[in-house]
Design a protein around this motif. Structure first.
Motif, mmCIF file in Angstrom:
data_model
loop_
_atom_site.group_PDB
_atom_site.id
_atom_site.type_symbol
_atom_site.label_atom_id
_atom_site.label_comp_id
_atom_site.label_asym_id
_atom_site.label_seq_id
_atom_site.Cartn_x
_atom_site.Cartn_y
_atom_site.Cartn_z
ATOM 1 N N HIS A 1 0.849 -1.190 0.000
ATOM 2 C CA HIS A 1 0.000 0.000 0.000
ATOM 3 C C HIS A 1 0.883 1.238 0.000
ATOM 4 C CE1 HIS A 1 -3.372 -2.670 1.080
ATOM 5 N NE2 HIS A 1 -4.041 -1.747 0.429
ATOM 6 N N ARG A 2 2.045 1.099 0.659
ATOM 7 C CA ARG A 2 2.977 2.227 0.693
ATOM 8 C C ARG A 2 3.901 2.081 -0.516
ATOM 9 N NH1 ARG A 2 4.934 2.745 6.557
ATOM 10 N NH2 ARG A 2 6.317 1.059 5.995
ATOM 11 N N LEU A 3 3.795 3.012 -1.447
ATOM 12 C CA LEU A 3 4.470 2.854 -2.737
ATOM 13 C C LEU A 3 5.990 2.911 -2.620
ATOM 14 C CD1 LEU A 3 2.136 4.884 -5.126
ATOM 15 C CD2 LEU A 3 1.925 2.540 -4.326
ATOM 16 N N SER A 4 6.485 3.497 -1.520
ATOM 17 C CA SER A 4 7.946 3.555 -1.342
ATOM 18 C C SER A 4 8.554 2.146 -1.337
ATOM 19 C CB SER A 4 8.290 4.294 -0.050
ATOM 20 O OG SER A 4 7.516 3.779 1.027
ATOM 21 N N ALA A 5 7.742 1.125 -1.043
ATOM 22 C CA ALA A 5 8.258 -0.252 -0.999
ATOM 23 C C ALA A 5 8.544 -0.814 -2.394
ATOM 24 C CB ALA A 5 7.266 -1.164 -0.269
ATOM 25 N N VAL A 6 8.022 -0.166 -3.452
ATOM 26 C CA VAL A 6 8.213 -0.722 -4.811
ATOM 27 C C VAL A 6 8.954 0.216 -5.757
ATOM 28 C CG1 VAL A 6 6.157 -2.190 -4.603
ATOM 29 C CG2 VAL A 6 5.942 0.071 -5.655
ATOM 30 N N VAL A 7 9.381 1.359 -5.241
ATOM 31 C CA VAL A 7 10.057 2.360 -6.077
ATOM 32 C C VAL A 7 11.211 1.751 -6.895
ATOM 33 C CG1 VAL A 7 11.595 4.366 -5.865
ATOM 34 C CG2 VAL A 7 9.403 4.358 -4.710
ATOM 35 N N HIS A 8 11.923 0.791 -6.289
ATOM 36 C CA HIS A 8 13.120 0.218 -6.929
ATOM 37 C C HIS A 8 12.784 -0.895 -7.926
ATOM 38 C CE1 HIS A 8 11.984 -2.732 -3.985
ATOM 39 N NE2 HIS A 8 12.869 -3.585 -4.477
ATOM 40 N N ALA A 9 11.504 -1.290 -8.036
ATOM 41 C CA ALA A 9 11.144 -2.471 -8.844
ATOM 42 C C ALA A 9 11.425 -2.250 -10.329
ATOM 43 C CB ALA A 9 9.670 -2.812 -8.623
ATOM 44 N N ASP A 10 11.736 -3.359 -11.023
ATOM 45 C CA ASP A 10 11.979 -3.292 -12.475
ATOM 46 C C ASP A 10 10.676 -3.036 -13.224
ATOM 47 O OD1 ASP A 10 14.909 -4.328 -12.709
ATOM 48 O OD2 ASP A 10 13.926 -5.673 -11.295
ATOM 49 N N LEU A 11 9.591 -3.574 -12.660
ATOM 50 C CA LEU A 11 8.270 -3.354 -13.257
ATOM 51 C C LEU A 11 7.282 -3.134 -12.120
ATOM 52 C CD1 LEU A 11 6.101 -3.447 -15.556
ATOM 53 C CD2 LEU A 11 6.007 -5.925 -15.227
ATOM 54 N N ILE A 12 6.475 -2.080 -12.240
ATOM 55 C CA ILE A 12 5.409 -1.831 -11.264
ATOM 56 C C ILE A 12 4.085 -1.906 -12.020
ATOM 57 C CG2 ILE A 12 4.417 -0.183 -9.616
ATOM 58 C CD1 ILE A 12 7.277 1.110 -9.490
ATOM 59 N N MET A 13 3.155 -2.671 -11.478
ATOM 60 C CA MET A 13 1.819 -2.755 -12.079
ATOM 61 C C MET A 13 0.812 -2.160 -11.101
ATOM 62 S SD MET A 13 1.804 -6.567 -13.791
ATOM 63 C CE MET A 13 1.071 -7.305 -12.341
ATOM 64 N N LEU B 1 3.491 9.603 -16.043
ATOM 65 C CA LEU B 1 2.106 9.390 -16.515
ATOM 66 C C LEU B 1 1.102 10.265 -15.770
ATOM 67 C CD1 LEU B 1 1.392 5.551 -16.908
ATOM 68 C CD2 LEU B 1 1.291 7.326 -18.672
ATOM 69 N N ASP B 2 1.482 10.616 -14.533
ATOM 70 C CA ASP B 2 0.618 11.444 -13.697
ATOM 71 C C ASP B 2 -0.782 10.850 -13.500
ATOM 72 O OD1 ASP B 2 0.326 13.544 -12.006
ATOM 73 O OD2 ASP B 2 -0.477 14.907 -13.540
ATOM 74 N N GLY B 3 -0.849 9.540 -13.304
ATOM 75 C CA GLY B 3 -2.129 8.875 -13.054
ATOM 76 C C GLY B 3 -2.266 8.488 -11.589
ATOM 77 N N TRP B 4 -2.907 7.343 -11.352
ATOM 78 C CA TRP B 4 -3.156 6.877 -9.972
ATOM 79 C C TRP B 4 -1.855 6.766 -9.182
ATOM 80 C CZ3 TRP B 4 -1.619 3.045 -6.695
ATOM 81 C CH2 TRP B 4 -2.403 2.833 -5.538
ATOM 82 N N TYR B 5 -0.828 6.167 -9.809
ATOM 83 C CA TYR B 5 0.436 5.925 -9.105
ATOM 84 C C TYR B 5 1.074 7.248 -8.679
ATOM 85 C CZ TYR B 5 5.149 4.237 -8.077
ATOM 86 O OH TYR B 5 6.346 3.960 -7.448
ATOM 87 N N ALA B 6 1.208 8.159 -9.638
ATOM 88 C CA ALA B 6 1.894 9.429 -9.362
ATOM 89 C C ALA B 6 1.161 10.206 -8.263
ATOM 90 C CB ALA B 6 1.975 10.263 -10.638
ATOM 91 N N GLN B 7 -0.163 10.238 -8.359
ATOM 92 C CA GLN B 7 -0.932 11.011 -7.372
ATOM 93 C C GLN B 7 -0.840 10.380 -5.982
ATOM 94 O OE1 GLN B 7 -4.622 11.223 -9.541
ATOM 95 N NE2 GLN B 7 -3.616 12.466 -11.114
ATOM 96 N N THR B 8 -0.932 9.039 -5.940
ATOM 97 C CA THR B 8 -0.861 8.350 -4.649
ATOM 98 C C THR B 8 0.535 8.517 -4.037
ATOM 99 O OG1 THR B 8 -2.435 6.733 -5.490
ATOM 100 C CG2 THR B 8 -1.266 6.131 -3.486
ATOM 101 N N TYR B 9 1.551 8.408 -4.877
ATOM 102 C CA TYR B 9 2.933 8.535 -4.394
ATOM 103 C C TYR B 9 3.160 9.932 -3.801
ATOM 104 C CZ TYR B 9 8.027 8.508 -4.258
ATOM 105 O OH TYR B 9 9.338 8.582 -3.832
#
Length: 257
Positions: free
Chosen positions: A204-216, A235-243
């Motif tokens: 849920h906390r996006l900082s845990a996946v920042v380093h991933a090769d692929l984020i879905m 992209l400025d979508g869900w991910y960017a806004q949540t982050y």
């Protein structure tokens, strides 16, 4: 046909067209490939299908025969015990046993030397906590033993998975109860020690996946955005806004301390 042995996961190919069980959200058109040494981050709102996807990898449910492949073969072709031995799974709700911390950590292989137990707890950032307990590694947890915080439970469960050094490590929102600083240290250790192994992280906390090769990013069982951290921010979508809102929240918490 005889089930096949499997000893390593070189690549994983997923193409789930449509999966549904009971009345839980269907997975639809979930496709990706993952090579040995890569990290996959899966994020999205609660109920988006993240945990369902993980259950299919672990074969708690089965997708279509050719929808999940490891090394080019359907996971249904392999011996289930071999398949599960390849995967270290750390669920959101940890199950710890009423035994010593040491025995909890090497539960999957009681013959592992104590030095390995120590190493795993250092990687999972729980070594210091254990040192502070009444009997250190011999402290009994559970019913009559010491009670642990949510974050300590998560890190012990993670030590238990890490000590087996699995080919595929699956962390199902299993950093949610640790603070941001500890999470950062654990992720750093994972990057270092799992360079040649595959890691799958839902969070849920996006900082845990920042380093991933692929984020879905998943929503209602579908992938609505995919890419690297930088690509998704652009992209400025869900991910960017949540982050961005999570970063502000964390900054607020730091300022308040």
């Amino acid at each position: 046909p005889q089930a096949l042995p499997i000893t390593e996961a070189r690549e994983m190919d997923v193409a789930i067209h449509n999966f549904q069980y009971e009345d839980v959200p269907t997975l639809e058109d979930v496709t990706f490939s993952l090579h040995q040494g890569q990290t996959l981050g899966i994020v999205g709102p609660t109920g988006s299908g993240k945990s369902t996807l993980l259950k299919l990898f672990l074969r708690q449910y089965d997708a279509g025969k050719e929808e999940i492949l490891i090394n080019g073969r359907s996971i249904q072709d392999y011996r289930i015990k071999d398949l599960r031995a390849l995967m270290g799974y750390v669920p959101q709700e940890q199950i710890l046993f009423a035994m010593s911390i040491k025995d909890n950590i090497r539960f999957g292989n009681p013959d592992l030397p104590f030095s390995e137990v120590e190493k795993a707890t250092k990687l999972a950032q729980v070594y210091q906590d254990i040192q502070a307990m009444p009997q250190e590694f011999d402290t009994v947890i559970g019913e009559k033993g010491v009670s642990l915080s949510g974050g300590q439970k998560q890190r012990l469960a993670m030590s238990r998975a890490m000590i087996l050094n699995p080919d595929i490590l699956i962390l199902d929102d299993s950093l949610s109860a640790v603070d941001a600083k500890t999470e950062f240290a654990i992720i750093d250790n994972l990057k270092e020690t799992r360079r040649d192994k595959t890691t799958i992280i839902t969070a849920h906390r996006l900082s845990a996946v920042v380093h991933a090769d692929l984020i879905m990013v998943m929503q209602n069982g579908r992938i609505i955005e995919r890419g690297t951290h930088e690509g998704l921010l652009a992209l400025d979508g869900w991910y960017a806004q949540t982050y961005q809102s999570q970063q502000l929240e964390m900054k607020g918490e730091e300022d308040a301390q």
